[in-house]
Scaffold this active site. Structure first.
Site, mmCIF file in Angstrom:
data_model
loop_
_atom_site.group_PDB
_atom_site.id
_atom_site.type_symbol
_atom_site.label_atom_id
_atom_site.label_comp_id
_atom_site.label_asym_id
_atom_site.label_seq_id
_atom_site.Cartn_x
_atom_site.Cartn_y
_atom_site.Cartn_z
ATOM 1 N N LYS A 121 -0.060 -1.980 6.450
ATOM 2 C CA LYS A 121 1.110 -1.151 6.130
ATOM 3 C C LYS A 121 1.847 -0.755 7.422
ATOM 4 O O LYS A 121 3.069 -0.851 7.507
ATOM 5 C CB LYS A 121 0.675 0.096 5.336
ATOM 6 C CG LYS A 121 0.236 -0.239 3.909
ATOM 7 C CD LYS A 121 -0.477 0.914 3.202
ATOM 8 C CE LYS A 121 -1.064 0.441 1.865
ATOM 9 N NZ LYS A 121 -1.877 1.467 1.188
ATOM 10 N N GLN A 137 -4.473 7.192 2.453
ATOM 11 C CA GLN A 137 -5.216 6.038 1.954
ATOM 12 C C GLN A 137 -6.430 6.509 1.144
ATOM 13 O O GLN A 137 -7.238 7.290 1.632
ATOM 14 C CB GLN A 137 -5.653 5.148 3.135
ATOM 15 C CG GLN A 137 -6.266 3.833 2.713
ATOM 16 C CD GLN A 137 -5.277 2.912 1.982
ATOM 17 O OE1 GLN A 137 -4.125 2.771 2.387
ATOM 18 N NE2 GLN A 137 -5.722 2.301 0.897
ATOM 19 N N ASP A 145 3.816 6.964 -2.396
ATOM 20 C CA ASP A 145 2.831 6.265 -3.229
ATOM 21 C C ASP A 145 3.057 6.586 -4.711
ATOM 22 O O ASP A 145 2.476 5.941 -5.583
ATOM 23 C CB ASP A 145 1.402 6.679 -2.836
ATOM 24 C CG ASP A 145 0.714 5.634 -1.986
ATOM 25 O OD1 ASP A 145 1.131 4.456 -2.059
ATOM 26 O OD2 ASP A 145 -0.242 5.974 -1.265
#
Ligand code: NAD
Length: 295
Positions: A52, A96, A119
């Site tokens: 990412k 994460q 997200d």
């Protein structure tokens, strides 16, 4: 059978975003800035976060990686998220997952400013997605929608079977596919660990989205001729011939299922790269103060 090439579509999306960033910079506007939080040192999480961050650099975004020890206290993590919330230079925040057991994941997600929640996991953004309002759509299902759109796959009126009901993949996928959008307009069956007749349901499916987390779980005898297969699974299986000692396989037994399909995503190189492309799109929208409208 046609391969749905996630690397190719992801690259096309990234090229477009890179062009937009160049335009933003030329106009003296803000460069999109993604902050990623990584707790502990799980191999898989390290790999995901690294790609990412690397993708941000490739397309001209700024990125900040905050790494914390596995033992970090919940309060310290929440305080750091709060600092990112308050920092006007940060447009998007991703934590994460999974987090260590002593940290309440729900609390962490709820602490992220919904306007920076690229997200799309914050309940406010989930609620907006369910209501069909512009919002940040969770990256993996969003990436799959972008892939279906890129290949101009006609999903209208098709029966989609989504296997897996997680908050990050299966559940949002089932909502997006059922919406009055293009792609979308599917009749959706959402299957999970308690589903009794999975094979029968899969055999009725025009589209199968497998998000189970079990290697090679969907076999050829579960798939009808001409079906479209989206394999979300990323599973590590031991492989002594690899330097790493493992190889990645999906939830679908690719070699035997692929010949029966009209379209199929490979693992790796299918949904994975699309997840990153979708995250970058969400971050761009966060930066310019706009939400994707998928309704
Ligand atoms: P999860 O463990 O949260 O959910 C798995 C789901 O599968 C559950 O809802 C469960 O009910 C269902 N399930 C388990 N056993 C089943 C069975 N026998 N029959 C039917 N359903 C069953 O997993 P997740 O986070 O949704 O991830 C699923 C897979 O996708 C994993 O392999 C994960 O690594 C992968 N993943 C890939 C990406 C990507 O970018 N490609 C992103 C997220 C997750």
């Amino acid at each position: 059978m046609q391969i749905l090439d996630g690397k190719l579509v992801s690259q096309a999306t990234k090229d477009l975003l890179a062009q937009k960033v160049t335009e933003l910079k030329a106009l003296g506007k803000k460069t999109p800035h993604l902050a990623a939080i990584l707790v502990g040192n799980s191999g898989a999480s390290e790999t995901y976060v690294a790609s990412k961050v690397k993708s941000c650099a490739e397309i001209g975004y700024n990125s900040t990686l905050l790494r914390f020890d596995e033992q970090i206290s919940e309060k310290h993590l929440l305080d750091n998220i709060q600092l990112l919330n308050e920092n006007p230079d940060i447009d998007g925040i991703l934590v994460q997952l999974p987090l260590p057991k002593h940290i309440n994941e729900e609390l962490v997600i709820n602490t992220i400013d919904p306007t920076k929640d690229v997200d799309g996991f914050h309940p406010m953004n989930v609620g907006k997605m369910v209501s069909g309002l512009p919002t940040y759509v969770p990256a993996t299902p969003y990436g799959i929608m972008l892939m279906l759109e890129h290949y101009n796959i006609d999903t209208k009126g098709k029966h989609a079977v989504v296997i897996g009901r997680s908050h990050i993949v299966g559940t949002p996928m089932s909502i997006l596919l059922s919406r009055n959008t293009k792609p979308g307009n599917c009749t959706v069956t959402l299957c999970h660990s308690q589903t009794k007749n999975l094979k029968e349901l899969c055999l009725q499916a025009d589209i199968i989205v497998a998000a189970i987390g079990r290697p090679d779980y969907v076999t050829a005898d579960m798939v009808k001729e001409g079906a479209i297969i989206i394999d979300v699974g990323i599973n590590r299986v031991a492989d002594a011939s690899k330097k790493s000692g493992f190889r990645l396989v999906g939830d679908v037994k690719f070699d035997e299922v692929a010949p029966k399909c009209s379209f199929i995503t490979p693992v790796p190189g299918g949904v994975g790269p699309m997840t990153i492309a979708a995250l970058l799109k969400n971050t761009y929208h966060a930066s310019i103060g706009e939400k994707e409208h998928l309704n």
